[in-house]
Design a protein around this motif. Structure first.
Motif, PDB file in Angstrom:
ATOM      1  N   ARG A  58       0.841  -1.201   0.000  1.00 52.01           N
ATOM      2  CA  ARG A  58       0.000   0.000   0.000  1.00 52.01           C
ATOM      3  C   ARG A  58       0.878   1.253   0.000  1.00 52.01           C
ATOM      4  NH1 ARG A  58      -4.721   2.007  -1.725  1.00 52.01           N
ATOM      5  NH2 ARG A  58      -5.154   3.934  -0.669  1.00 52.01           N
ATOM      6  N   ARG A  59       1.925   1.240   0.818  1.00 49.02           N
ATOM      7  CA  ARG A  59       2.836   2.390   0.833  1.00 49.02           C
ATOM      8  C   ARG A  59       3.461   2.588  -0.545  1.00 49.02           C
ATOM      9  NH1 ARG A  59       4.173   0.823   6.093  1.00 49.02           N
ATOM     10  NH2 ARG A  59       5.893  -0.464   5.356  1.00 49.02           N
ATOM     11  N   GLY A  60       3.848   1.484  -1.193  1.00 49.02           N
ATOM     12  CA  GLY A  60       4.420   1.564  -2.529  1.00 49.02           C
ATOM     13  C   GLY A  60       3.463   2.207  -3.517  1.00 49.02           C
ATOM     14  N   ILE A  61       2.179   1.851  -3.410  1.00 46.77           N
ATOM     15  CA  ILE A  61       1.176   2.407  -4.317  1.00 46.77           C
ATOM     16  C   ILE A  61       0.988   3.891  -4.055  1.00 46.77           C
ATOM     17  CG2 ILE A  61      -1.327   2.383  -4.798  1.00 46.77           C
ATOM     18  CD1 ILE A  61      -1.160  -0.680  -4.593  1.00 46.77           C
ATOM     19  N   ILE A  62       0.991   4.271  -2.790  1.00 46.73           N
ATOM     20  CA  ILE A  62       0.860   5.694  -2.450  1.00 46.73           C
ATOM     21  C   ILE A  62       2.087   6.458  -2.954  1.00 46.73           C
ATOM     22  CG2 ILE A  62       0.831   7.347  -0.524  1.00 46.73           C
ATOM     23  CD1 ILE A  62      -0.937   5.206   0.955  1.00 46.73           C
ATOM     24  N   ASP A  63       3.281   5.880  -2.749  1.00 44.75           N
ATOM     25  CA  ASP A  63       4.506   6.531  -3.210  1.00 44.75           C
ATOM     26  C   ASP A  63       4.524   6.666  -4.736  1.00 44.75           C
ATOM     27  OD1 ASP A  63       5.238   6.670  -0.603  1.00 44.75           O
ATOM     28  OD2 ASP A  63       6.692   5.023  -0.680  1.00 44.75           O
ATOM     29  N   ALA A  64       3.945   5.677  -5.424  1.00 42.38           N
ATOM     30  CA  ALA A  64       3.928   5.703  -6.891  1.00 42.38           C
ATOM     31  C   ALA A  64       2.774   6.570  -7.419  1.00 42.38           C
ATOM     32  CB  ALA A  64       3.811   4.280  -7.439  1.00 42.38           C
ATOM     33  N   LYS A  65       2.068   7.222  -6.483  1.00 40.06           N
ATOM     34  CA  LYS A  65       0.938   8.104  -6.839  1.00 40.06           C
ATOM     35  C   LYS A  65      -0.131   7.364  -7.640  1.00 40.06           C
ATOM     36  CE  LYS A  65       3.561  12.467  -6.668  1.00 40.06           C
ATOM     37  NZ  LYS A  65       4.104  12.037  -5.385  1.00 40.06           N
ATOM     38  N   GLN A  66      -0.349   6.101  -7.295  1.00 40.62           N
ATOM     39  CA  GLN A  66      -1.405   5.320  -7.951  1.00 40.62           C
ATOM     40  C   GLN A  66      -2.596   5.153  -7.015  1.00 40.62           C
ATOM     41  OE1 GLN A  66      -1.485   4.060 -11.217  1.00 40.62           O
ATOM     42  NE2 GLN A  66       0.231   5.459 -11.407  1.00 40.62           N
ATOM     43  N   ALA A  67      -2.514   5.713  -5.793  1.00 41.52           N
ATOM     44  CA  ALA A  67      -3.587   5.508  -4.801  1.00 41.52           C
ATOM     45  C   ALA A  67      -4.794   6.395  -5.099  1.00 41.52           C
ATOM     46  CB  ALA A  67      -3.077   5.797  -3.402  1.00 41.52           C
TER      47      ALA A  67
END
Lengths: 298, 298
Positions: free
Chosen positions: B289-298
């Motif tokens: 989830r953190r990775g998705i937020i960091d990748a601005k896909q959230a």
């Protein structure tokens, strides 16, 4: 019976545990003038410092006895596995006429754990606000969390009616719709609407976590195609959810068994190339979505 | 190379199938001036009447041969199981130098089905825009659907570079980020990010559908506690998804097998009351989830 500036619903409301739910409820109680003051206790001083700094409660102490001693309403807002220990620890310090309520996602186990320690003259009103986010801690709290959400109360046959009505009035005043049902029914309904979806989301995100590093980066990159919704659910508080599954074991395992059978049937249809079976199944599921849209829950 | 009012990227773009994706792409192509005209063919006159009435295309006919005859780009926007039959039917009518592309969620099977029928002098650029909603049909289309979404192209070794570049330019012009990868890799990544999540959502909603009528009403009422997100996914087009599972069988079954093993391990931990195992698993999943937020896909 609703709160007003002149006659708040409660004198002191004490929170045992002040995470996302406790902090949000304290903020909402203060906004709507439902209590003269709110206070909190928690195990960690750091949590209480945050709650005080953010103006979530009027006072806070790691001393549970002191915190609950003057409370007219004690809201237990801890992971459900800690409910029994909290009740046992605070029982000698509760004042006569106090009401104890909770916000646990499981009701049968919480009642079984708390009830033996309930002192004479204190009312237990088990409750569960169907609200939350994937964030945790007092800093995640906000006063609007419960607006237009359901709150389910599961009073016992001997719970005084006026205690149930005061707790219900509080939830209505913070914007919730209140429903009452028996605890067993609550636990069955939540097993399918909440506990199983969370377990499955945790599982699929874990499955992706175990993929090779290259593939994992791409799962993150292309997560918008369905996977992303699962990761949000699977970011919820791990300790809270550990306790939910340990304490609603029977209902969760029963519905999980049904799910696994259904998944196996679809797996078999895919392997055998049975398109009709798949299409029929995928068409059937649209009816529930329509029901949710019609019920204005979408 | 991007479209402008003076020199559109394509003369005529023909759509074979004009549902949610085809209609959205035609609207986006028109808005951005990427083609002189867009036309559509479909099996049902009713679908074409809707597309014409809503101003989605300039012309439409159930006669596929006539529709594709003048096209510089043919976009095949049908359930993936129909791709081979579409290519075979239209092949004799394609003009030399035309490009055929598609939007299917599966790439290996689509390429295997289409390639044998590809005429000399026509380029095949397989593609997959990672965009969609739970709604279907031309009336669900909107020009913004592809903005800030990924579009994956899976060109073959012998696909002419300039054909790939023109299709990529079109997707970029409608707002997408374009990636290129080989078809096998696409099908593995999508099996975990999209196909498995959809299969699981269809399954859990089906499990709820089979509950007694009383319980089902409450599942709808309390769906906001996790279940609702699954019902949205499970409202997607049944025929499209039937074809996805039939045509990406190996990759889906492989990732489904991993998922089932992981779910069984969690089920076992619940039954045995192994809280540490559950908490450890629920904590691990936060990293993605953190990775998705960091990748601005959230």
């Amino acid at each position: 019976m609703t709160g007003s500036a002149e006659t708040p619903l409660f004198g002191t409301v004490a929170f045992v545990g002040i995470g996302l739910i406790g902090a949000s409820l304290s903020l909402a109680i203060r906004r709507h003038g439902l209590a003269a003051r709110t206070v909190a206790t928690a195990r960690r001083q750091e949590t209480l410092d945050t709650a005080l700094r953010l103006g979530i409660v009027d006072a806070a102490s790691t001393d549970m006895a002191e915190t609950v001693a003057d409370a007219d309403l004690v809201m237990v807002c801890v992971p459900v596995g800690a409910s029994g220990a909290v009740m046992r620890a605070m029982a000698p310090h509760l004042k006569p006429g106090a009401i104890v309520s909770d916000v646990g996602s499981v009701k049968c186990a919480v009642i079984a754990d708390m009830l033996p320690h309930l002192p004479e003259g204190v009312a237990l009103v088990p409750g569960h606000p169907l609200a939350g986010t994937e964030f945790s801690g007092p800093e995640a709290g906000f006063a609007e969390l419960f607006e237009q959400r359901w709150c389910v109360l599961t009073p016992l046959p001997h719970t005084p009616k006026d205690a149930v009505e005061r707790v219900a009035a509080m939830w209505r005043a913070v914007g919730s719709n209140v429903d009452t049902m028996d605890p067993e029914h609550h636990d069955r309904v939540l097993a399918i609407t909440s506990h199983l979806p969370h377990l499955i989301a945790y599982t699929i995100v874990g499955t992706a976590t175990d993929l090779g590093a290259d593939l994992k980066q791409e799962v993150i990159k292309y997560s918008a195609s369905g996977f992303r919704d699962f990761t949000r659910i699977a970011a919820s508080d791990p300790v809270m959810w550990r306790d939910v599954f340990l304490n609603n074991k029977e209902a969760v395992l029963e519905v999980l068994q049904r799910f696994t059978e259904d998944l196996t049937a679809l797996q078999r249809a895919i392997r055998r190339g049975e398109g009709d079976t798949l299409e029929r199944h995928f068409t059937r599921t649209r009816a529930i979505r329509r029901g949710i849209i019609d019920a204005k829950q979408a």
